[in-house]
Design an enzyme around this catalytic site. Structure first.
Site, PDB file in Angstrom:
ATOM      1  N   ASN A  79       0.797  -1.222   0.000  1.00 11.26           N
ATOM      2  CA  ASN A  79       0.000   0.000   0.000  1.00 11.26           C
ATOM      3  C   ASN A  79       0.832   1.276   0.000  1.00 11.26           C
ATOM      4  O   ASN A  79       0.292   2.367   0.206  1.00 11.26           O
ATOM      5  CB  ASN A  79      -0.957   0.003   1.200  1.00 11.26           C
ATOM      6  N   MET A  88       0.954   6.775  -0.126  1.00  9.92           N
ATOM      7  CA  MET A  88       0.262   5.740   0.621  1.00  9.92           C
ATOM      8  C   MET A  88      -1.167   5.599   0.129  1.00  9.92           C
ATOM      9  O   MET A  88      -1.867   6.591  -0.035  1.00  9.92           O
ATOM     10  CB  MET A  88       0.267   6.107   2.094  1.00  9.92           C
ATOM     11  N   CYS A  89      -1.563   4.362  -0.109  1.00  6.08           N
ATOM     12  CA  CYS A  89      -2.938   4.079  -0.518  1.00  6.08           C
ATOM     13  C   CYS A  89      -3.719   3.718   0.743  1.00  6.08           C
ATOM     14  O   CYS A  89      -3.605   2.620   1.260  1.00  6.08           O
ATOM     15  CB  CYS A  89      -2.954   2.930  -1.515  1.00  6.08           C
ATOM     16  N   LEU A  90      -4.465   4.686   1.234  1.00  7.73           N
ATOM     17  CA  LEU A  90      -5.253   4.518   2.446  1.00  7.73           C
ATOM     18  C   LEU A  90      -6.647   5.029   2.121  1.00  7.73           C
ATOM     19  O   LEU A  90      -6.820   6.223   1.837  1.00  7.73           O
ATOM     20  CB  LEU A  90      -4.602   5.320   3.580  1.00  7.73           C
ATOM     21  N   ASP A 122      -6.196  -3.282  -2.281  1.00  7.00           N
ATOM     22  CA  ASP A 122      -6.213  -1.838  -2.558  1.00  7.00           C
ATOM     23  C   ASP A 122      -4.757  -1.360  -2.637  1.00  7.00           C
ATOM     24  O   ASP A 122      -4.355  -0.447  -1.934  1.00  7.00           O
ATOM     25  CB  ASP A 122      -6.971  -1.115  -1.435  1.00  7.00           C
TER      26      ASP A 122
END
Length: 152
Positions: A79, A88-90, A122
């Site tokens: 992520n 950052m994939c949040l 994700d």
């Protein structure tokens, strides 16, 4: 901007008085819109023993727009992008998912939670996500090596 400044200052004070486990925060040069963050790797994760530096930028129209959180420390994680941006994939940070009621403390807790439990569905790094799903031991070995090498 004055509204954002008040809200950010209030949230900062809340975080300081209710310390988040494994999280340290500090505004950069007294600029409440830019923070240095230190996350310690959770003990039951491949990131245990590491200290990760992150950068949090709050927009002028916070809380109506989400903050931007990026890793400054290299990390082997599905992520987090493996480039110099450390994006950052949040989910909570997506414009369509963000709500003004969300708080910085929740963002930081979720970021630390991703160190404990990555979300390969994700991912920003597809190959790392695939390794996490299909060869977890290999993923953990590399994540531990990177933690030892970069997260001092």
């Amino acid at each position: 901007m004055a509204t954002a400044q008040r809200r950010i200052t209030r949230e900062y004070a809340e975080i300081q008085s209710n310390q988040l486990e494994g999280v340290k925060i500090a505004p950069i040069d007294n600029d409440m819109f830019k923070w240095n963050i230190e996350l310690t790797g959770p003990k039951d994760s491949p990131y245990a023993g590491g200290t990760f530096k992150l950068f949090l930028t709050l927009p002028d129209n916070y809380p109506f727009k989400p903050p931007i959180l990026s890793f400054q420390t290299k990390i082997y994680h599905p992520n987090v992008s493996n480039d110099d941006k450390g994006s950052m994939c949040l989910g909570i940070l997506r414009s369509d998912a963000w709500k003004p009621s969300c708080k910085i403390a929740a963002v930081l807790e979720m970021a630390r939670g991703l160190l404990l439990e990555p979300n390969p569905d994700d991912a920003v790094e597809g190959s790392i996500a695939e390794e996490y799903k299909s060869r977890k031991a290999s993923f953990e070995k590399t994540a531990k090596e990177w933690t030892k090498q970069y997260a001092k």
